[in-house]
Design a protein around this motif. Structure first.
Motif, PDB file in Angstrom:
ATOM      1  N   TYR A 187      12.045  57.755 -16.428  1.00 30.59           N
ATOM      2  CA  TYR A 187      10.857  57.007 -16.849  1.00 30.59           C
ATOM      3  C   TYR A 187       9.577  57.719 -16.412  1.00 30.59           C
ATOM      4  O   TYR A 187       8.619  57.829 -17.166  1.00 30.59           O
ATOM      5  N   GLU A 188       9.578  58.233 -15.159  1.00 29.51           N
ATOM      6  CA  GLU A 188       8.339  58.865 -14.672  1.00 29.51           C
ATOM      7  C   GLU A 188       7.983  60.083 -15.526  1.00 29.51           C
ATOM      8  O   GLU A 188       6.802  60.353 -15.766  1.00 29.51           O
ATOM      9  N   ASN A 189       8.988  60.805 -16.018  1.00 32.67           N
ATOM     10  CA  ASN A 189       8.688  61.952 -16.879  1.00 32.67           C
ATOM     11  C   ASN A 189       8.097  61.505 -18.208  1.00 32.67           C
ATOM     12  O   ASN A 189       7.209  62.155 -18.754  1.00 32.67           O
ATOM     13  N   LEU A 190       8.598  60.373 -18.720  1.00 30.61           N
ATOM     14  CA  LEU A 190       8.062  59.864 -19.984  1.00 30.61           C
ATOM     15  C   LEU A 190       6.586  59.495 -19.828  1.00 30.61           C
ATOM     16  O   LEU A 190       5.772  59.721 -20.719  1.00 30.61           O
ATOM     17  N   THR A 191       6.240  58.922 -18.664  1.00 34.60           N
ATOM     18  CA  THR A 191       4.839  58.528 -18.474  1.00 34.60           C
ATOM     19  C   THR A 191       3.939  59.763 -18.356  1.00 34.60           C
ATOM     20  O   THR A 191       2.773  59.716 -18.713  1.00 34.60           O
ATOM     21  N   TYR A 192       4.477  60.882 -17.837  1.00 32.34           N
ATOM     22  CA  TYR A 192       3.673  62.102 -17.720  1.00 32.34           C
ATOM     23  C   TYR A 192       3.504  62.816 -19.055  1.00 32.34           C
ATOM     24  O   TYR A 192       2.629  63.649 -19.216  1.00 32.34           O
ATOM     25  N   ARG A 193       4.384  62.482 -20.016  1.00 29.67           N
ATOM     26  CA  ARG A 193       4.331  63.209 -21.296  1.00 29.67           C
ATOM     27  C   ARG A 193       2.980  63.057 -21.976  1.00 29.67           C
ATOM     28  O   ARG A 193       2.435  64.004 -22.531  1.00 29.67           O
ATOM     29  N   ALA A 194       2.436  61.834 -21.929  1.00 32.49           N
ATOM     30  CA  ALA A 194       1.160  61.583 -22.594  1.00 32.49           C
ATOM     31  C   ALA A 194       0.084  62.462 -21.963  1.00 32.49           C
ATOM     32  O   ALA A 194      -0.716  63.097 -22.661  1.00 32.49           O
ATOM     33  N   ALA A 195       0.094  62.538 -20.606  1.00 36.66           N
ATOM     34  CA  ALA A 195      -0.901  63.350 -19.914  1.00 36.66           C
ATOM     35  C   ALA A 195      -0.694  64.825 -20.237  1.00 36.66           C
ATOM     36  O   ALA A 195      -1.643  65.595 -20.366  1.00 36.66           O
ATOM     37  N   PHE A 196       0.560  65.217 -20.387  1.00 33.52           N
ATOM     38  CA  PHE A 196       0.901  66.612 -20.688  1.00 33.52           C
ATOM     39  C   PHE A 196       0.208  67.066 -21.969  1.00 33.52           C
ATOM     40  O   PHE A 196      -0.222  68.202 -22.103  1.00 33.52           O
ATOM     41  N   GLU A 197       0.093  66.118 -22.911  1.00 32.75           N
ATOM     42  CA  GLU A 197      -0.448  66.486 -24.214  1.00 32.75           C
ATOM     43  C   GLU A 197      -1.970  66.619 -24.212  1.00 32.75           C
ATOM     44  O   GLU A 197      -2.561  67.103 -25.163  1.00 32.75           O
ATOM     45  N   VAL A 198      -2.616  66.196 -23.115  1.00 35.64           N
ATOM     46  CA  VAL A 198      -4.071  66.338 -23.021  1.00 35.64           C
ATOM     47  C   VAL A 198      -4.384  67.796 -22.681  1.00 35.64           C
ATOM     48  O   VAL A 198      -3.772  68.384 -21.791  1.00 35.64           O
ATOM     49  N   GLU A 199      -5.371  68.367 -23.396  1.00 32.21           N
ATOM     50  CA  GLU A 199      -5.703  69.773 -23.187  1.00 32.21           C
ATOM     51  C   GLU A 199      -6.156  70.023 -21.743  1.00 32.21           C
ATOM     52  O   GLU A 199      -6.908  69.226 -21.178  1.00 32.21           O
ATOM     53  N   GLY A 200      -5.691  71.106 -21.135  1.00 27.79           N
ATOM     54  CA  GLY A 200      -6.069  71.449 -19.771  1.00 27.79           C
ATOM     55  C   GLY A 200      -5.450  70.531 -18.734  1.00 27.79           C
ATOM     56  O   GLY A 200      -5.899  70.468 -17.588  1.00 27.79           O
ATOM     57  N   SER A 201      -4.427  69.804 -19.124  1.00 30.34           N
ATOM     58  CA  SER A 201      -3.811  68.819 -18.230  1.00 30.34           C
ATOM     59  C   SER A 201      -3.230  69.459 -16.982  1.00 30.34           C
ATOM     60  O   SER A 201      -2.731  70.585 -17.012  1.00 30.34           O
ATOM     61  N   LEU A 202      -3.269  68.714 -15.885  1.00 28.65           N
ATOM     62  CA  LEU A 202      -2.623  69.136 -14.638  1.00 28.65           C
ATOM     63  C   LEU A 202      -1.133  69.339 -14.838  1.00 28.65           C
ATOM     64  O   LEU A 202      -0.475  70.050 -14.105  1.00 28.65           O
ATOM     65  N   PHE A 203      -0.574  68.630 -15.841  1.00 27.96           N
ATOM     66  CA  PHE A 203       0.866  68.629 -16.053  1.00 27.96           C
ATOM     67  C   PHE A 203       1.312  69.709 -17.041  1.00 27.96           C
ATOM     68  O   PHE A 203       2.480  69.757 -17.400  1.00 27.96           O
ATOM     69  N   ALA A 204       0.355  70.562 -17.441  1.00 26.27           N
ATOM     70  CA  ALA A 204       0.650  71.528 -18.499  1.00 26.27           C
ATOM     71  C   ALA A 204       1.872  72.394 -18.173  1.00 26.27           C
ATOM     72  O   ALA A 204       2.654  72.718 -19.050  1.00 26.27           O
ATOM     73  N   GLY A 205       2.057  72.746 -16.897  1.00 25.79           N
ATOM     74  CA  GLY A 205       3.179  73.615 -16.526  1.00 25.79           C
ATOM     75  C   GLY A 205       4.516  72.902 -16.475  1.00 25.79           C
ATOM     76  O   GLY A 205       5.549  73.518 -16.287  1.00 25.79           O
ATOM     77  N   LEU A 206       4.487  71.587 -16.625  1.00 28.02           N
ATOM     78  CA  LEU A 206       5.716  70.802 -16.450  1.00 28.02           C
ATOM     79  C   LEU A 206       6.436  70.504 -17.755  1.00 28.02           C
ATOM     80  O   LEU A 206       7.438  69.798 -17.762  1.00 28.02           O
ATOM     81  N   GLY A 207       5.900  71.023 -18.856  1.00 34.67           N
ATOM     82  CA  GLY A 207       6.401  70.648 -20.173  1.00 34.67           C
ATOM     83  C   GLY A 207       7.909  70.665 -20.295  1.00 34.67           C
ATOM     84  O   GLY A 207       8.513  69.701 -20.742  1.00 34.67           O
ATOM     85  N   HIS A 208       8.527  71.757 -19.839  1.00 37.79           N
ATOM     86  CA  HIS A 208       9.968  71.889 -20.015  1.00 37.79           C
ATOM     87  C   HIS A 208      10.691  70.744 -19.306  1.00 37.79           C
ATOM     88  O   HIS A 208      11.568  70.091 -19.869  1.00 37.79           O
ATOM     89  N   ALA A 209      10.299  70.464 -18.052  1.00 36.87           N
ATOM     90  CA  ALA A 209      10.976  69.416 -17.270  1.00 36.87           C
ATOM     91  C   ALA A 209      10.786  68.049 -17.928  1.00 36.87           C
ATOM     92  O   ALA A 209      11.707  67.239 -17.968  1.00 36.87           O
TER      93      ALA A 209
END
Ligand SMILES: C[S@@+](CC[C@H](N)C(=O)[O-])C[C@H]1O[C@@H](n2cnc3c(N)ncnc32)[C@H](O)[C@@H]1O
Length: 232
Positions: A187-209
């Motif tokens: 679930y926590e990864n699903l919640t980060y997905r939305a943030a991942f899609e924001v340009e320049g996101s802190l989570f940009a490197g986590l895409g694969h996980a």
């Protein structure tokens, strides 16, 4: 028991939900401890009217992170099933599979075990009424397996189940020809997905996980699902 809204015992026509005030609050203590006040069906319907297409689309995924006994989820299911009826009533095979897929796209998290059980029961009842099946029918049992995976007992804030393990959700897909796909994600990864899609996101490197399932299942038929049963 403190009534909060309305009076008298009533059933909201077509929704299968009680509308009387007693159904909105179980006890004062539960209101204090858990903020437990259920939303009356008329308000649920008004709110869903504002959501529009996403409350009716068969494959729109809806998560209620404090789902109670499912007042919102049952109403969304009924709207999705109306879409199934409109699109697939010409084929019993398609109607049944898309009805199950509609159920597969609904998710809930609930802290209290009795509410989580009621939520699963209310969704299972709405599904069985739509397909006109008994509890022991293969479709009803498959629905129970889906609900065991999708309506999760846990804390939506810590994203943890009662045993402390992270909450996981099943992402279902309908592959056609009577086969369903299931992949589980944290679930926590699903919640980060939305943030991942924001340009320049802190989570940009986590895409694969974030997009890697914790478990992938072989394609499942309704009979496979029915065999799994309703235990989590
Ligand atoms: C205000 S009620 C709303 C229930 C439902 N959404 C409705 O509108 O009828 C809030 C629900 O959230 C549950 N709840 C409270 N804290 C929670 C948490 N941290 N995680 C998951 N559920 C929680 C309560 O047990 C209660 O069933």
């Amino acid at each position: 028991m403190t009534p909060t809204v309305g009076s008298g015992h009533d059933m909201s026509e077509g929704t299968g939900m009680r509308t009387d005030a007693a159904a909105l609050v179980k006890s004062k203590q539960r209101v204090v401890d858990h903020g437990e006040v259920f939303t009356p069906p008329w308000l649920v319907e008004e709110m869903l009217d504002r959501v529009g297409d996403d409350a009716e689309r068969i494959d729109a995924r809806v998560l209620e992170p404090a789902c109670g006994s499912g007042n919102f989820l049952v109403a969304v299911l009924n709207r999705k099933l109306a879409t199934v009826q409109a699109r697939h009533s010409g084929s019993d095979f398609a109607k049944r599979h898309y009805a199950l897929f509609a159920l597969m796209c609904l998710y809930g998290i609930e802290l209290l075990p009795d509410n989580a059980d009621e939520c699963r029961d209310n969704l299972a009842d709405a599904f069985a009424v739509f397909l006109d099946v008994d509890d022991d029918d293969v479709w009803a049992r498959a629905a129970r397996a889906v609900l065991a995976a999708n309506i999760v007992r846990g804390d939506a804030l810590t994203m943890a189940a009662p045993d402390g393990k992270p909450i996981t959700f099943a992402e279902w897909g309908y592959l056609g020809k009577g086969r369903f796909q299931r992949r589980d994600f944290l679930y926590e990864n699903l919640t980060y997905r939305a943030a991942f899609e924001v340009e320049g996101s802190l989570f940009a490197g986590l895409g694969h996980a974030l997009f890697t399932p914790s478990t992938t299942y072989p394609p499942l038929t309704v009979a496979d699902l029915a065999e799994l049963g309703g235990e989590r």
